[in-house]
Structures are given as structure tokens and as C-alpha cells.
Design an enzyme around this catalytic site. Structure first.
Site, PDB file in Angstrom:
ATOM      1  N   LYS A 112       6.026  73.803 -21.475  1.00 19.86           N
ATOM      2  CA  LYS A 112       5.369  72.686 -20.788  1.00 19.86           C
ATOM      3  C   LYS A 112       6.017  72.511 -19.423  1.00 19.86           C
ATOM      4  CE  LYS A 112       3.821  68.382 -22.807  1.00 19.86           C
ATOM      5  NZ  LYS A 112       4.331  67.159 -23.453  1.00 19.86           N
TER       6      LYS A 112
HETATM    7  C1  E4P Z   1       1.987  64.520 -24.133  1.00 24.99           C
HETATM    8  O1  E4P Z   1       2.364  65.647 -24.170  1.00 24.99           O
HETATM    9  C2  E4P Z   1       2.901  63.393 -23.958  1.00 24.99           C
HETATM   10  O2  E4P Z   1       3.874  63.435 -24.957  1.00 24.99           O
HETATM   11  C3  E4P Z   1       2.301  62.083 -24.187  1.00 24.99           C
HETATM   12  O3  E4P Z   1       1.076  62.145 -24.757  1.00 24.99           O
HETATM   13  C4  E4P Z   1       2.711  60.925 -23.393  1.00 24.99           C
HETATM   14  O4  E4P Z   1       2.260  59.758 -24.005  1.00 24.99           O
HETATM   15  P1  E4P Z   1       2.678  58.322 -23.485  1.00 24.99           P
HETATM   16  O5  E4P Z   1       1.952  58.066 -22.197  1.00 24.99           O
HETATM   17  O6  E4P Z   1       2.229  57.403 -24.574  1.00 24.99           O
HETATM   18  O7  E4P Z   1       4.158  58.352 -23.291  1.00 24.99           O
END
Ligand code: E4P
Length: 211
Positions: free
Chosen positions: A83
Site C-alpha cells: 500500500k
Molecule cells: C483503508 O485501507 C483504511 O484503513 C481505512 O479504510 C481508513 O478508514 P478511516 O477513515 O475510518 O480511518
């Protein structure tokens, strides 16, 4: 639409896997911190739980660090996806790693042309963040709709991974907008099954059956 779980907690992930719904996992440094495990240790445990893609986030200030981090993450298991953040260094590292056949998930996508650039750089997934846009009175659903149109216009195979999912409504929006994947926290996965009329109906049928 495929379902991933947005979690770095192996116990939660095993629970979702037992529901037969789990196509993959997304993690972030914040989720790893919450799980209280070191990155390598957690990712090794998670990758052993399923064969689907598991995203682990590369952190660093520049392209070389992202590439080195990406290679180290990929060495953890064959189902690791690297990522990377949607900025210039992330995009360059995406091109480099994708050219080597390493799957990349470009994260923190908030406008449709960012997604187009990531797809052109070879990303396997792009992650638009619905909840964080809704938090600032912008439309996460519109973002996914627009990315879908752009990817379809140019027959781009990069998968749209709807992220920052906070509610069943977000999951519905992702599905209606044509997201390929939705990554959902376990509490939201559990809420997806509930409807007051279902619960009331089950109780009535149980009572009528003499339970
Ligand atoms: C995705 O990869 C992230 O982990 C995530 O969905 C972030 O979510 P949040 O905005 O609730 O922290």
C-alpha cells in the site's frame, strides 16, 4: 463486489473468515497500532489466515524508501499487497513495483484524477476514502461514481477498493457505484445482516414453533 476486512487484528480477521465472506484484508499503520502488534508479526499472522490479498502500508519520505519497504513487505508472503500513498513518491514507487509484478494498492485517494494517475502507474487497487470525504461534507459516493466512469471509459483494469467505510449505508453506496471491492471494519460487517423486521420475524417464528 468483493469484501475485504479493514483490520489488523488477527482475531477479528479469523472471525470474518469464519463467516465465509472474506476476500482480502486492508491494514494501515493506525490499525496495526490499535492491534498492538509489530507490523511484520501481525502481517505474517494475517497472511497465514487467508489466501486473498492483504494490504500492508509502506511508510517513508521518498521513492527509494517506498520501494525498499515494498520489497520487504512483499517478502512476508505471496499474498501481500504493497500500500502506497497517492503522492508523487508513491506514484513513482507504484510504477516501479508494479512493473516487477508486485501488486500495489494506492491509498488516500480523494479525487478522481488521482485514481486515473494511479491506474496509469499500474496500480492493482485504488482506495477512495468515502467516510473521510463525508466527514467534510463532500460526497464519497460521487467520487466512486466518477472513478468508475473514468476507468470504464479507458478500459482500465485497476480495481476500485472503497475504503473508510463507517456504516452499512457506505457499503450500499459502494455497491451501487460499482466499486470492485469494499473494505469494511468487523462491527460494520456485523451490522450488514441486521434489520428490525428480520429480528422481529425470527422471534415470531421461534415463538410459533414453540421455542
Ligand atoms: C483503508 O485501507 C483504511 O484503513 C481505512 O479504510 C481508513 O478508514 P478511516 O477513515 O475510518 O480511518
Amino acid at each position: 463486489m468483493k469484501f475485504f476486512i479493514d483490520s489488523a487484528d488477527p482475531t477479528e480477521i479469523a472471525e470474518a473468515e469464519a463467516m465465509g465472506l472474506l476476500d482480502g484484508v486492508t491494514t494501515t499503520p493506525s490499525l496495526l497500532k490499535k492491534a498492538g502488534l509489530g507490523r511484520e508479526e501481525a502481517l505474517q499472522q494475517i497472511c497465514a489466515l487467508l489466501t486473498g490479498p492483504v494490504s500492508g502500508e509502506a511508510v517513508g519520505p521518498d521513492v527509494d524508501t517506498f520501494i525498499a519497504e515494498g520489497l520487504a513487505l512483499r517478502a512476508i508472503a505471496d499474498n501481500m499487497v504493497v500500500k502506497l500513498p497517492c503522492n508523487e513518491a508513491g506514484l513513482k514507487a507504484c510504477r516501479h513495483l508494479s512493473a516487477q509484478g508486485i501488486p500495489v494498492n494506492m491509498t488516500l485517494v480523494f479525487q478522481p484524477v488521482q485514481a486515473l494517475l494511479c491506474a496509469r502507474a499500474g496500480a492493482t487497487f485504488v482506495s477512495p476514502f468515502l467516510g473521510r470525504l463525508d466527514d467534510i461534507c463532500s460526497s464519497g459516493m460521487e467520487l466512486i461514481n466518477e472513478i468508475r466512469v473514468i476507468f470504464d471509459n479507458y478500459a482500465l483494469s485497476t480495481q476500485i477498493l472503497a475504503a473508510s467505510i463507517r456504516s452499512p449505508e457506505h457499503v450500499k453506496q459502494a455497491a451501487l457505484s460499482g466499486a470492485d471491492v469494499c473494505t469494511v471494519p468487523l462491527p460494520v460487517i456485523k451490522k450488514l445482516l441486521h434489520h428490525p423486521l428480520t429480528d422481529r420475524g425470527i422471534k415470531a417464528f421461534e415463538a410459533d414453533a414453540g421455542l
